[in-house]
Enzyme design. Structure first.
Site, PDB file in Angstrom:
ATOM      1  N   THR A  52      86.938 -19.259  61.867  1.00 41.99           N
ATOM      2  CA  THR A  52      86.969 -20.733  61.839  1.00 41.99           C
ATOM      3  C   THR A  52      87.812 -21.272  60.679  1.00 41.99           C
ATOM      4  OG1 THR A  52      84.888 -20.487  60.642  1.00 41.99           O
ATOM      5  CG2 THR A  52      84.718 -21.193  62.938  1.00 41.99           C
ATOM      6  N   HIS A  59      92.874 -15.752  60.132  1.00 41.02           N
ATOM      7  CA  HIS A  59      91.806 -15.044  60.839  1.00 41.02           C
ATOM      8  C   HIS A  59      90.486 -15.333  60.126  1.00 41.02           C
ATOM      9  CE1 HIS A  59      93.052 -12.337  57.599  1.00 41.02           C
ATOM     10  NE2 HIS A  59      91.792 -11.925  57.571  1.00 41.02           N
ATOM     11  N   LYS A  79      94.818 -26.390  59.343  1.00 39.11           N
ATOM     12  CA  LYS A  79      94.579 -27.605  60.145  1.00 39.11           C
ATOM     13  C   LYS A  79      95.876 -28.355  60.466  1.00 39.11           C
ATOM     14  CE  LYS A  79      92.019 -29.071  56.523  1.00 39.11           C
ATOM     15  NZ  LYS A  79      92.551 -28.192  55.456  1.00 39.11           N
ATOM     16  N   CYS A 111      90.929 -12.165  53.459  1.00 44.39           N
ATOM     17  CA  CYS A 111      92.055 -12.983  53.904  1.00 44.39           C
ATOM     18  C   CYS A 111      92.903 -13.282  52.661  1.00 44.39           C
ATOM     19  CB  CYS A 111      91.471 -14.260  54.520  1.00 44.39           C
ATOM     20  SG  CYS A 111      92.608 -15.239  55.500  1.00 44.39           S
ATOM     21  N   LYS A 133      79.007 -18.624  57.943  1.00 37.94           N
ATOM     22  CA  LYS A 133      80.127 -18.045  57.169  1.00 37.94           C
ATOM     23  C   LYS A 133      80.252 -18.785  55.849  1.00 37.94           C
ATOM     24  CE  LYS A 133      84.709 -18.872  57.628  1.00 37.94           C
ATOM     25  NZ  LYS A 133      86.036 -18.934  58.260  1.00 37.94           N
ATOM     26  N   HIS A 190      86.292 -21.108  47.638  1.00 36.19           N
ATOM     27  CA  HIS A 190      87.650 -21.662  47.679  1.00 36.19           C
ATOM     28  C   HIS A 190      88.354 -21.458  46.330  1.00 36.19           C
ATOM     29  CE1 HIS A 190      90.918 -24.241  48.884  1.00 36.19           C
ATOM     30  NE2 HIS A 190      90.640 -25.152  47.972  1.00 36.19           N
TER      31      HIS A 190
END
Ligand SMILES: Cc1cc2nc3c(=O)[nH]c(=O)nc-3n(C[C@H](O)[C@H](O)[C@H](O)COP(=O)(O)OP(=O)(O)OC[C@H]3O[C@@H](n4cnc5c(N)ncnc54)[C@H](O)[C@@H]3O)c2cc1C
Length: 371
Positions: free
Chosen positions: A48, A45, A343, A310, A261, A265
Site C-alpha cells: 500500500t 512494493h 501518489k 524498500c 502495516k 518515515h
C-alpha cells in the site's frame, strides 16, 4: 537498430505511468527495466501507499494531487480494478509541529475539508489508537491508500494495451545523449529520439553528470496482526501518521491476514549499492517500530507476521526533482522522490511525457525543477 520515439529507463512507479502517457500520445515507445514489474527490488512494493491532499511537505503539491486523483480513477476504470481505497488519513502531532500545522496550512490555502480532533475524540472514534495528551489530530476524509503493486501493474497493462513495448529484464549499463539517444543494455544497443529516466534508487548513477546529491535510505516495513477479537477495529482504521519525539511513524488499516502495516518515515540507514541492500530484519528497526506499535496501537500482537525492505531516494531538500536535462533537452527525468512520490505517479508520468514531447508542461511543477 530500431529507433524509438521515446525510451523510458525504469518502469517502476513513475516510469510505468510515463510509458502510458507516451503511448497514449501515439509514440513508438519502449520501457526498459532490470526487473520484470511489478517487483520488490526498488521503491514501489509493500502492498500500500498513502494518498492525501492536505500536503504538509509543501502546499504547492496540492494542485498536482487534485489532478492525480482523477488520473488514478481513470486508470482504475481502464483496467477494471479498484486501486484506491478511501479510508481517510489521520495525522497526529504537536499543534506547532511540522505535520499537523503543515496539513492545516495546506488545507486552508486550497480550501480542503479537514476535521480537527482532540486525543479523546480520536480514541473514542477509533479505540485501537492511543494518542499522547498534548497532541492534536487532523483527519482528511478524501484520502486513503493505493495498492502499490497493482497500480504499477495497471500502468504497465494500460501502456502495453496502448501500444508500448516492454523490455525486461534488461539492465541499462550506460546511455549517450546523441541525438538520437543510445543506450547500452544487457540485451544490446537501443536508440530513441527522447529519453525519460525514472530509475528510482539508481537515478544517482544514471544521471551522475547532474550531481543530484541523492541519498538512498533503507526502509523497513512490518505487519502486525491484531489480538483475537480486534480484527474489525483494525480493518476500519484510517491510514495514520504520528509525529513523535522518537520519529515519524505511519501505518495502514489491516488489508489482509498479515495485519496492520507500520513503518518509520524518519531515519533509515544510508546505503551504497541498491542491488546489495540487506533484506533481513534489522533489530533496531524492529525495536523502534515495535515500540511505536505497543504504545500507540496496543491491541496489535507484539510479533510481526511479515516484513519487507524498500528504499527511499532522498533529494537534498526532500522535494522531487523533475525536469529536462539542462544540456540535453530531449532527455527528462524524475528523481529524489524522497519517500513520498508514489501518489503522484500518474501526474508525473504526464509531466515527463510533456517535457520531452512538447518541450515543457502546463502542469505546475516549476517548484520541482533542478535549479
Ligand atoms: C517503505 C516505503 C513507503 C512509502 N510510502 C509512500 C506513501 O505512503 N505514499 C507515497 O506517495 N509514496 C510513498 N513512498 C515513496 C514512493 O513509493 C516512491 O517515491 C516511488 O514508488 C518511487 O518510484 P520510482 O519510479 O522513482 O522508483 P521505482 O519504482 O523503484 O522504479 C525505478 C525502476 O528503475 C529500474 N532501474 C533502475 N536502474 C535501472 C537500470 N540501470 N536498468 C534498468 N532498469 C533500471 C528499477 O529496476 C526500478 O524498477 C514510499 C516508499 C517506501 C520505500
Amino acid at each position: 537498430m530500431p529507433v524509438y520515439d521515446a525510451i523510458v529507463l525504469g518502469t517502476g512507479g513513475i516510469g510505468s505511468a510515463a510509458l502510458l502517457h507516451l503511448a497514449q500520445r501515439g509514440c513508438k515507445v519502449l520501457g526498459i527495466d532490470q526487473f520484470v514489474g511489478p517487483h520488490d527490488r526498488g521503491s514501489s512494493h509493500g502492498q500500500t501507499r498513502i494518498i492525501r491532499q492536505a500536503y504538509f511537505e509543501h502546499p504547492n503539491y496540492t494542485p498536482l494531487l487534485l489532478k492525480t486523483y482523477r488520473l488514478w480513477d481513470e486508470l482504475a476504470d481502464r483496467v477494471g480494478r479498484q486501486l484506491y481505497f478511501e479510508t481517510g488519513v489521520l495525522q497526529i502531532g504537536p499543534a506547532d509541529g511540522e505535520v499537523v500545522a503543515g496539513v492545516f496550512r495546506s488545507a486552508e490555502m486550497h480550501g480542503l475539508h479537514l476535521e480537527r480532533l482532540t486525543p479523546a475524540e480520536i480514541e473514542q472514534r477509533w479505540p485501537a489508537f492511543v494518542v499522547p495528551a498534548h497532541m492534536i489530530g487532523a483527519i482528511e476524509h478524501h484520502a486513503g491508500y493505493l495498492l502499490v503493486e497493482q497500480c504499477v501493474d495497471a500502468h504497465l497493462q494500460a501502456a502495453t494495451e496502448a501500444g508500448a513495448e516492454l523490455l525486461s529484464p534488461a539492465a541499462v549499463e550506460a546511455w549517450k545523449p546523441g541525438p538520437p539517444v543510445t543506450l547500452q543494455t544487457s540485451e544490446g544497443e537501443l536508440a530513441a529520439e527522447h529519453l525519460i529516466v525514472t530509475a528510482g534508487a539508481w537515478a544517482g548513477q544514471l544521471l551522475a553528470d547532474l550531481q543530484l546529491n541523492l541519498e538512498v535510505r533503507r526502509k523497513s516495513l512490518f505487519w502486525y496482526p491484531p489480538n483475537s477479537g480486534q480484527e474489525a477495529a483494525h480493518r476500519e482504521l484510517p491510514c495514520f501518521l504520528y509525529e513523535l519525539p522518537t520519529g515519524v511513524f505511519y501505518g495502514m488499516p489491516q488489508v489482509d491476514d498479515r495485519g496492520v502495516k507500520i513503518g518509520e518515515h524518519s531515519g533509515g540507514q544510508v546505503i551504497g549499492d541498491p542491488l546489495q541492500v540487506d533484506r533481513e530484519v534489522d533489530p533496531e528497526d524492529r525495536t523502534a517500530t515495535g515500540a511505536f506499535a505497543q504504545q500507540h496501537l496496543p491491541q496489535l500482537t507484539r510479533q510481526h507476521r511479515d516484513h519487507a525492505v524498500c528504499m527511499y531516494t532522498m533529494s537534498p531538500d526532500q522535494h522531487f526533482i523533475v525536469d529536462r536535462h539542462p544540456e540535453h533537452s530531449h532527455v527528462a527525468f524524475a528523481a529524489g522522490l524522497s519517500g513520498h512520490g508514489f501518489k503522484f505517479a500518474p501526474i508525473l508520468g504526464q509531466a515527463l511525457s510533456e517535457l520531452v514531447l512538447d518541450g515543457g508542461t502546463p502542469l505546475p511543477i516549476e517548484f520541482l525543477r533542478l535549479r
